[in-house]
Write a protein that holds these residues in place. Sequence first.
Motif, mmCIF file in Angstrom:
data_model
loop_
_atom_site.group_PDB
_atom_site.id
_atom_site.type_symbol
_atom_site.label_atom_id
_atom_site.label_comp_id
_atom_site.label_asym_id
_atom_site.label_seq_id
_atom_site.Cartn_x
_atom_site.Cartn_y
_atom_site.Cartn_z
ATOM 1 N N MET A 1 0.830 -1.173 0.000
ATOM 2 C CA MET A 1 0.000 0.000 0.000
ATOM 3 C C MET A 1 0.883 1.248 0.000
ATOM 4 N N GLU A 2 0.677 2.104 -0.936
ATOM 5 C CA GLU A 2 1.418 3.361 -1.052
ATOM 6 C C GLU A 2 0.743 4.415 -0.176
ATOM 7 N N ILE A 3 1.504 5.049 0.677
ATOM 8 C CA ILE A 3 0.954 6.046 1.592
ATOM 9 C C ILE A 3 1.289 7.431 1.056
ATOM 10 N N ASP A 4 0.276 8.271 0.933
ATOM 11 C CA ASP A 4 0.461 9.650 0.491
ATOM 12 C C ASP A 4 0.919 10.471 1.690
ATOM 13 N N LEU A 5 2.183 10.843 1.694
ATOM 14 C CA LEU A 5 2.765 11.548 2.835
ATOM 15 C C LEU A 5 2.279 12.987 2.968
ATOM 16 N N ASN A 6 1.545 13.466 1.961
ATOM 17 C CA ASN A 6 0.968 14.809 2.050
ATOM 18 C C ASN A 6 -0.349 14.803 2.824
ATOM 19 N N GLN A 7 -0.897 13.627 3.064
ATOM 20 C CA GLN A 7 -2.143 13.533 3.812
ATOM 21 C C GLN A 7 -1.864 13.490 5.310
ATOM 22 N N THR A 8 -2.910 13.749 6.065
ATOM 23 C CA THR A 8 -2.840 13.662 7.518
ATOM 24 C C THR A 8 -3.530 12.369 7.961
ATOM 25 N N LEU A 9 -3.361 12.029 9.205
ATOM 26 C CA LEU A 9 -4.068 10.857 9.734
ATOM 27 C C LEU A 9 -5.578 11.085 9.724
ATOM 28 N N ILE B 1 -1.364 17.050 11.039
ATOM 29 C CA ILE B 1 -0.208 17.488 10.240
ATOM 30 C C ILE B 1 0.101 16.434 9.174
ATOM 31 N N PRO B 2 0.649 16.850 8.046
ATOM 32 C CA PRO B 2 0.982 15.882 6.997
ATOM 33 C C PRO B 2 1.994 14.853 7.501
ATOM 34 N N LEU B 3 1.829 13.631 7.069
ATOM 35 C CA LEU B 3 2.718 12.542 7.485
ATOM 36 C C LEU B 3 4.179 12.844 7.164
ATOM 37 N N ARG B 4 4.428 13.588 6.104
ATOM 38 C CA ARG B 4 5.818 13.896 5.718
ATOM 39 C C ARG B 4 6.529 14.727 6.778
ATOM 40 N N GLU B 5 5.773 15.369 7.666
ATOM 41 C CA GLU B 5 6.361 16.197 8.714
ATOM 42 C C GLU B 5 6.586 15.433 10.013
ATOM 43 N N PHE B 6 6.195 14.170 10.052
ATOM 44 C CA PHE B 6 6.352 13.385 11.275
ATOM 45 C C PHE B 6 7.825 13.166 11.596
ATOM 46 N N THR B 7 8.118 13.254 12.872
ATOM 47 C CA THR B 7 9.464 12.963 13.368
ATOM 48 C C THR B 7 9.489 11.536 13.906
ATOM 49 N N LEU C 1 6.289 9.259 15.504
ATOM 50 C CA LEU C 1 6.005 7.848 15.210
ATOM 51 C C LEU C 1 6.032 7.018 16.491
ATOM 52 N N ARG C 2 7.048 7.222 17.296
ATOM 53 C CA ARG C 2 7.179 6.473 18.547
ATOM 54 C C ARG C 2 5.974 6.702 19.458
ATOM 55 N N LEU C 3 5.584 7.949 19.582
ATOM 56 C CA LEU C 3 4.472 8.298 20.455
ATOM 57 C C LEU C 3 3.166 7.648 19.990
ATOM 58 N N LEU C 4 2.838 7.814 18.724
ATOM 59 C CA LEU C 4 1.562 7.290 18.224
ATOM 60 C C LEU C 4 1.537 5.764 18.184
ATOM 61 N N ILE C 5 2.630 5.149 17.792
ATOM 62 C CA ILE C 5 2.678 3.678 17.785
ATOM 63 C C ILE C 5 2.598 3.163 19.215
ATOM 64 N N GLY C 6 3.269 3.832 20.124
ATOM 65 C CA GLY C 6 3.197 3.443 21.528
ATOM 66 C C GLY C 6 1.790 3.556 22.104
ATOM 67 N N LEU D 1 1.189 3.944 10.246
ATOM 68 C CA LEU D 1 2.457 4.376 10.844
ATOM 69 C C LEU D 1 3.524 3.291 10.939
ATOM 70 N N LEU D 2 3.142 2.039 11.093
ATOM 71 C CA LEU D 2 4.166 0.985 11.163
ATOM 72 C C LEU D 2 5.031 0.937 9.907
ATOM 73 N N PRO D 3 4.454 1.010 8.699
ATOM 74 C CA PRO D 3 5.328 1.026 7.516
ATOM 75 C C PRO D 3 6.288 2.218 7.501
ATOM 76 N N LEU D 4 5.828 3.369 7.965
ATOM 77 C CA LEU D 4 6.713 4.541 8.023
ATOM 78 C C LEU D 4 7.825 4.336 9.049
ATOM 79 N N ALA D 5 7.471 3.757 10.183
ATOM 80 C CA ALA D 5 8.478 3.487 11.210
ATOM 81 C C ALA D 5 9.507 2.477 10.711
ATOM 82 N N LEU D 6 9.046 1.453 10.015
ATOM 83 C CA LEU D 6 9.980 0.451 9.488
ATOM 84 C C LEU D 6 10.944 1.065 8.491
#
Length: 131
Positions: free
Chosen positions: A1-9, A37-43, A47-52, A60-65
């Motif tokens: 699945m391709e994630i559009d990093l310009n989109q928000t959650l 905020i757009p996914l491309r701006e995630f630090t 990622l750690r906070l939301l996955i936790g 978010l798991l694919p982005l974290a990986l």
Amino acid sequence: MEIDLNQTLRDLERDKWSDPTIVWTPLTQRIRDLARIPLREFTVEDLRLLIGQERALDTLLPLALEELKKDPFAEGDMYVGDLLMTVLREAKAPKAELKRIVATALARLGELDEVDREELEPPLRQAYETL
């Protein structure tokens, strides 16, 4: 699945981000802000906070990986490797891919200072054996 990093959650999972009964604390407010905020701006910390908090795992798991493939010791605000430790606790994470990342981390333990190495080596070895 391709994630559009310009989109928000909120764009991706609108129905999961509107809960009128939520009690607003600093943590829940931060989570709400991150959803806007757009996914491309995630630090790494975002990622750690939301996955936790087990939020938006399919997104978010694919982005974290991807972050962990670049640096298995990627860190948010807690400690070296905190993103990897958070992802390892998440049952939805793909095991084969995660095992490769843990193997890379084990091979690179020598890059860490002694304290970080002593803290991370036991849980990484255990994770590698159980994945």
